[in-house]
Motif scaffolding. Structure first.
Motif, short mmCIF file in Angstrom:
data_model
loop_
_atom_site.label_atom_id
_atom_site.label_comp_id
_atom_site.label_asym_id
_atom_site.label_seq_id
_atom_site.Cartn_x
_atom_site.Cartn_y
_atom_site.Cartn_z
N VAL B 26 -4.85 2.12 2.60
CA VAL B 26 -4.19 1.16 3.48
C VAL B 26 -5.18 0.51 4.45
N ASP B 27 -5.13 -0.81 4.48
CA ASP B 27 -5.91 -1.60 5.44
C ASP B 27 -4.98 -2.75 5.85
N ILE B 28 -4.10 -2.44 6.78
CA ILE B 28 -2.99 -3.35 7.13
C ILE B 28 -3.49 -4.72 7.56
N ASP B 115 -6.53 10.69 -9.04
CA ASP B 115 -5.85 10.49 -10.31
C ASP B 115 -5.31 9.05 -10.42
N GLU B 116 -4.76 8.55 -9.32
CA GLU B 116 -4.28 7.16 -9.25
C GLU B 116 -4.62 6.62 -7.87
N VAL B 117 -4.88 5.31 -7.80
CA VAL B 117 -5.08 4.66 -6.50
C VAL B 117 -4.06 3.53 -6.37
N LEU B 118 -3.27 3.59 -5.29
CA LEU B 118 -2.36 2.49 -4.95
C LEU B 118 -2.89 1.81 -3.70
N ILE B 119 -2.44 0.57 -3.47
CA ILE B 119 -2.71 -0.08 -2.19
C ILE B 119 -1.39 -0.17 -1.42
N GLY B 120 -1.47 0.20 -0.15
CA GLY B 120 -0.25 0.27 0.67
C GLY B 120 -0.20 -0.85 1.69
N ALA B 121 1.01 -1.29 1.99
CA ALA B 121 1.23 -2.29 3.03
C ALA B 121 2.67 -2.13 3.52
N PHE B 122 2.93 -2.56 4.75
CA PHE B 122 4.33 -2.57 5.21
C PHE B 122 5.17 -3.46 4.29
N LEU B 123 4.52 -4.46 3.72
CA LEU B 123 5.21 -5.43 2.86
C LEU B 123 5.88 -4.79 1.65
N ASN B 124 5.39 -3.67 1.21
CA ASN B 124 6.04 -2.97 0.08
C ASN B 124 6.13 -1.46 0.34
N GLU B 153 -3.25 0.46 13.32
CA GLU B 153 -2.30 -0.12 12.37
C GLU B 153 -2.27 0.64 11.05
N ASP B 154 -3.43 1.09 10.58
CA ASP B 154 -3.44 1.83 9.32
C ASP B 154 -2.79 3.21 9.50
N SER B 155 -3.04 3.80 10.66
CA SER B 155 -2.47 5.12 10.95
C SER B 155 -0.96 5.03 11.11
N LEU B 156 -0.48 3.94 11.69
CA LEU B 156 0.98 3.75 11.81
C LEU B 156 1.62 3.57 10.44
N TYR B 157 0.94 2.86 9.54
CA TYR B 157 1.46 2.76 8.18
C TYR B 157 1.54 4.16 7.56
N ALA B 210 -0.35 -15.58 12.97
CA ALA B 210 0.61 -15.68 11.86
C ALA B 210 0.32 -14.61 10.81
N ASP B 211 -0.95 -14.31 10.58
CA ASP B 211 -1.31 -13.24 9.66
C ASP B 211 -0.76 -11.90 10.14
N ILE B 212 -0.93 -11.65 11.43
CA ILE B 212 -0.46 -10.38 12.00
C ILE B 212 1.03 -10.22 11.79
N ASP B 213 1.78 -11.28 12.13
CA ASP B 213 3.24 -11.23 11.96
C ASP B 213 3.60 -10.94 10.50
N PHE B 214 2.92 -11.63 9.59
CA PHE B 214 3.23 -11.45 8.17
C PHE B 214 2.92 -10.02 7.72
N CYS B 215 1.77 -9.51 8.13
CA CYS B 215 1.35 -8.15 7.70
C CYS B 215 2.27 -7.06 8.25
#
Lengths: 237, 237
Positions: B26-28, B115-124, B153-157, B210-215
């Motif tokens: 995660v890198d929000i 074993d697997e790598v996912l990318i995390g975001a609040f968006l999903n 932000e990453d820690s909150l995610y 605007a990026d911050i709001d979206f993320c």
């Protein structure tokens, strides 16, 4: 205004520039709480030593040797890592050499470049804050963690110190913001919150509930613990 | 019950054993939020590349190259690191190669042994949680931080994901306990809480409010982003 930063693990301390700064090393369960308690109970000095063997050799030089690994007294050591061992001036006038799993390494990593090294504990939180506010230096709170990992109790202490110093230092450090918020949210039941934590569970397994209670006592002592040369000594405010 | 752990910085990832586990990177602000947005907007794939030069050479292989350092578009790159660039299917059917200050390095450090790598975001967030709950694997949430340092932000995610998965995973990890508590305390005003944070301040200086709001938008998308070979792809639930 001087700055305050929080370093959440000795594995991250290389990211902080310690030159000219005061580093407050914290290992709440139990190294720095125990050191502060020893100093309060009139030991002459406490010499932190990173390695078990190096610490063992201090016995022949007249030191009482205290050694802990993984929460338990290390073999061949006279004392472990319980603050309660030092109560009632049990080692008055003695010089102590101590090695622990995390705390002594954290002191070692701090002293190379820091201007001053203090040891922090809830037991003398306000005294340490009062001292820091009187100096004109930036501060880094250096959490010992557990074998390099973040831990909750040291981080909460960091948050407590940032909270007490709020308005007297500025901080542009996410660790400081996060831990201040976490401490302020849980300060009325630190023990309950910490009962979930991995290290508190480890300690409970060792039947040292009384140590935990003691280490979470606020402002029992009104002095700071400070490294002078190789020795930690008590400095009155 | 499977376990969930939180690693607060790529500088601490060597302390975690990733074998057999799913790592959620995660890198929000903004790498993983931007990657998820690209995948939602029909890019074919996103190839994370740790170095600027290595990423630049991908252009001759037919990739659109996206590069960010210190929050700004790197010289000679077609795209920076804004999720908004990808909206309205702007790069539909394109293959993207991307390098960023923190996120791509964190993916690099994860993929070697996980074993697997996912990318995390609040968006999903919820989609990722749903997927994780369906696998029978331990999970490590790997926060990109800022140049090795803890960031808020990453820690909150991480705390959000632990919170959503509460009861479905067990955790004996102080990072998970701390960040879950912090997220639950501030989830109704993440933006307000984050406005104190160092990285949000840096981004505000670049006029990317605007990026911050979206993320910080929750559950805009209902798929996961997953590394397959060298490419991040969209996987429907």
């Amino acid at each position: 205004m001087n700055k305050i930063e929080v370093c959440l693990s000795p594995e991250l301390i290389h990211l902080h520039d310690l030159h000219g700064k005061i580093v407050v090393v914290v290992d709440i369960f139990r190294a720095t709480s125990t050191m502060v308690t020893g100093l309060a109970n009139k030991v002459t000095s406490i010499t932190p030593v990173a390695g078990l063997e190096a610490c063992r050799t201090m016995k022949s030089k007249g030191y009482i040797i205290a050694g802990e690994r993984n929460g338990q007294t290390a073999e061949g050591f006279e004392l472990g890592n319980s603050p309660l061992s030092y109560l009632n001036n049990g080692f008055e006038g003695k010089k102590i050499a101590v090695t622990t799993t995390n705390g002594t390494l954290t002191i070692e990593k701090s002293k190379a470049t820091a201007d001053e090294v203090l040891i922090g504990a809830f037991l003398n939180l306000q005294a340490t804050a009062t001292y820091l506010a009187q100096q004109n230096k930036d501060v880094v709170i250096h959490c010992a963690g557990w074998k390099g990992m973040f831990n909750l109790e040291d981080s909460l202490y960091a948050g407590a110190l940032v909270s007490v110093l709020d308005g007297q230092f500025e901080y542009d450090c996410d660790g400081a913001i996060a831990m201040k918020a976490l401490f302020e949210q849980h300060k009325d039941d630190l023990k309950g919150f910490l009962s979930q934590a991995s290290h508190a569970k480890r300690l409970q397994n060792h039947n040292i509930e009384a140590d935990i209670d003691f280490c979470l006592t606020m402002d029992e002592f009104n002095f700071i613990g400070k490294l002078q040369g190789e020795e930690l000594v008590k400095v009155a405010l």
